[in-house]
Design a protein around this motif. Sequence first.
Motif, short mmCIF file in Angstrom:
data_model
loop_
_atom_site.label_atom_id
_atom_site.label_comp_id
_atom_site.label_asym_id
_atom_site.label_seq_id
_atom_site.Cartn_x
_atom_site.Cartn_y
_atom_site.Cartn_z
N ALA A 131 0.82 -1.21 0.00
CA ALA A 131 0.00 0.00 0.00
C ALA A 131 0.86 1.26 0.00
O ALA A 131 0.57 2.22 -0.72
N ALA A 132 1.92 1.26 0.77
CA ALA A 132 2.79 2.44 0.89
C ALA A 132 3.67 2.63 -0.33
O ALA A 132 4.19 3.74 -0.55
N SER A 133 3.84 1.61 -1.14
CA SER A 133 4.75 1.68 -2.30
C SER A 133 4.23 2.59 -3.40
O SER A 133 5.01 3.04 -4.24
N GLY A 134 2.94 2.81 -3.43
CA GLY A 134 2.35 3.58 -4.52
C GLY A 134 2.11 2.77 -5.77
O GLY A 134 1.63 3.28 -6.78
N LEU A 135 2.42 1.48 -5.73
CA LEU A 135 2.20 0.60 -6.87
C LEU A 135 0.74 0.17 -6.92
O LEU A 135 0.04 0.20 -5.91
N ASP A 136 0.29 -0.22 -8.10
CA ASP A 136 -1.06 -0.76 -8.23
C ASP A 136 -1.03 -1.93 -9.21
O ASP A 136 0.02 -2.31 -9.71
#
Length: 127
Positions: free
Chosen positions: A11-16
Amino acid sequence: MDRNDARALWAASGLDYSILTETNLQRLICLLDAEMRESGLILGSYRMEEGITPAPQKRRGNEAYLRCRSDHFRGREAVSFNQDGFVGFAGWADDQNIVPVLKGFAAWVEEMRTTSTQHQAEASHAP
């Protein structure tokens, strides 16, 4: 690190889910497999199954299920990217057998985050 820590890292990685390409998922499989082999768990037979089910699509919301095996079982969940956005980690595994899965996933997230950041920086400097 536990399963919730891994979900928080994601969630914190900014990946989706847009990064769930076949190439990127194959890289995750390689990292998971290396961690499983190195762990020596399940009498040294802990491995990733080849392939991704279903085949990832290049669209948001796709699902991908990565499975593992050993001498004692086949086709168990290693990492799942569910359509509702939930990321699952070897729900069958105890605190010891989950460690290689979480380590491999964390390494992959860092690689993907770094790669994504580099691509964004390159795009912002393009003429």
